[in-house]
Scaffold this motif. Structure first.
Motif, mmCIF file in Angstrom:
data_model
loop_
_atom_site.group_PDB
_atom_site.id
_atom_site.type_symbol
_atom_site.label_atom_id
_atom_site.label_comp_id
_atom_site.label_asym_id
_atom_site.label_seq_id
_atom_site.Cartn_x
_atom_site.Cartn_y
_atom_site.Cartn_z
ATOM 1 N N LEU A 103 -55.672 -118.980 -53.118
ATOM 2 C CA LEU A 103 -57.154 -118.439 -52.488
ATOM 3 C C LEU A 103 -57.722 -118.262 -50.834
ATOM 4 O O LEU A 103 -58.038 -117.320 -50.711
ATOM 5 C CB LEU A 103 -58.099 -119.719 -53.003
ATOM 6 N N ARG A 104 -56.524 -119.173 -49.739
ATOM 7 C CA ARG A 104 -56.121 -118.796 -48.957
ATOM 8 C C ARG A 104 -56.093 -117.338 -48.418
ATOM 9 O O ARG A 104 -56.679 -117.081 -47.584
ATOM 10 C CB ARG A 104 -55.858 -119.779 -47.766
ATOM 11 N N ALA A 105 -54.993 -116.949 -49.384
ATOM 12 C CA ALA A 105 -54.440 -115.560 -49.370
ATOM 13 C C ALA A 105 -55.182 -114.628 -49.617
ATOM 14 O O ALA A 105 -54.864 -113.280 -49.316
ATOM 15 C CB ALA A 105 -52.449 -115.375 -50.057
ATOM 16 N N GLY A 106 -56.627 -114.563 -50.187
ATOM 17 C CA GLY A 106 -57.563 -113.793 -50.556
ATOM 18 C C GLY A 106 -57.444 -113.034 -51.959
ATOM 19 O O GLY A 106 -57.856 -112.647 -52.616
ATOM 20 N N ALA A 107 -56.586 -114.088 -53.104
ATOM 21 C CA ALA A 107 -57.125 -114.256 -54.676
ATOM 22 C C ALA A 107 -58.436 -114.417 -54.613
ATOM 23 O O ALA A 107 -59.845 -114.847 -54.443
ATOM 24 C CB ALA A 107 -56.334 -115.251 -54.960
ATOM 25 N N ASP A 108 -58.865 -113.486 -56.022
ATOM 26 C CA ASP A 108 -60.410 -113.356 -55.729
ATOM 27 C C ASP A 108 -60.919 -114.898 -57.076
ATOM 28 O O ASP A 108 -60.318 -114.390 -57.643
ATOM 29 C CB ASP A 108 -60.777 -112.532 -56.511
ATOM 30 N N PRO A 109 -61.614 -115.039 -56.571
ATOM 31 C CA PRO A 109 -61.848 -116.186 -57.754
ATOM 32 C C PRO A 109 -62.573 -116.515 -59.281
ATOM 33 O O PRO A 109 -62.551 -116.769 -60.173
ATOM 34 C CB PRO A 109 -62.788 -117.720 -56.474
ATOM 35 N N ASP A 110 -63.118 -115.322 -58.651
ATOM 36 C CA ASP A 110 -63.918 -114.441 -59.944
ATOM 37 C C ASP A 110 -63.296 -113.019 -60.677
ATOM 38 O O ASP A 110 -63.852 -113.113 -61.653
ATOM 39 C CB ASP A 110 -65.279 -113.916 -59.549
ATOM 40 N N GLN A 111 -61.837 -113.486 -60.108
ATOM 41 C CA GLN A 111 -61.388 -112.150 -60.917
ATOM 42 C C GLN A 111 -60.673 -112.401 -62.211
ATOM 43 O O GLN A 111 -60.058 -113.500 -62.030
ATOM 44 C CB GLN A 111 -60.069 -111.484 -60.432
ATOM 45 N N ALA A 112 -60.903 -111.831 -63.376
ATOM 46 C CA ALA A 112 -61.198 -112.321 -64.908
ATOM 47 C C ALA A 112 -59.506 -111.687 -65.428
ATOM 48 O O ALA A 112 -59.313 -110.519 -64.350
ATOM 49 C CB ALA A 112 -62.288 -111.757 -65.713
#
Length: 144
Positions: free
Chosen positions: A29-38
């Motif tokens: 998440l800190r690296a930029g992963a989208d928490p809503d990406q399916a």
């Protein structure tokens, strides 16, 4: 961030959830992963965390901006995170989702399916039923 990097982060995030690896989730998440990406089937990270009762991971995803009411559409993983947690009696996860604004009366299947309270009742999870009822969840429709 290019598409390849986004895919790699997404895989790290998605693989960390069933393992309960909060550190890997935080890093992704800190690296930029989208928490809503399916994923390719339509399953969201928050749905996976919720159905498995991974409360701390759900909290991390929500704090990173995951929407608590987005429906998953993956095969065998369709529905809202709150319905998923309620179905299995993951009361602490239900509390966390509600704290981040999940609608206690949102029905699955784009409004035509069961509500979180109906799932909790059918699963015979009285503690979860109590939490949902305390915030105004009703059976058979939305509170007025």
């Amino acid at each position: 961030m290019n598409q390849r990097q986004r895919k790699k982060l997404f895989r790290r995030l998605f693989n960390a959830i069933p393992a309960g690896d909060t550190t890997a989730v935080e890093v992704a998440l800190r690296a930029g992963a989208d928490p809503d990406q399916a994923d390719g089937e339509g399953t969201t990270p928050l749905y996976v965390a919720s159905v498995q009762g991974q409360t701390e991971i759900a909290r991390l995803l929500l704090a990173a901006g995951a929407s608590p009411d987005i429906e998953s559409s993956g095969i065998g993983a369709e529905g809202t995170p709150l319905c998923a947690a309620a179905c299995w009696g993951h009361t602490e996860t239900v509390r966390e989702l509600l704290a981040y604004g999940a609608d206690p009366n949102a029905r699955e299947d784009h409004g035509t399916g069961w509500s979180p309270l109906e799932w909790a009742n059918r699963g015979r999870h009285p503690a979860t039923v109590a939490v949902l009822t305390a915030v105004g969840a009703v059976t058979g429709g939305r509170a007025t």
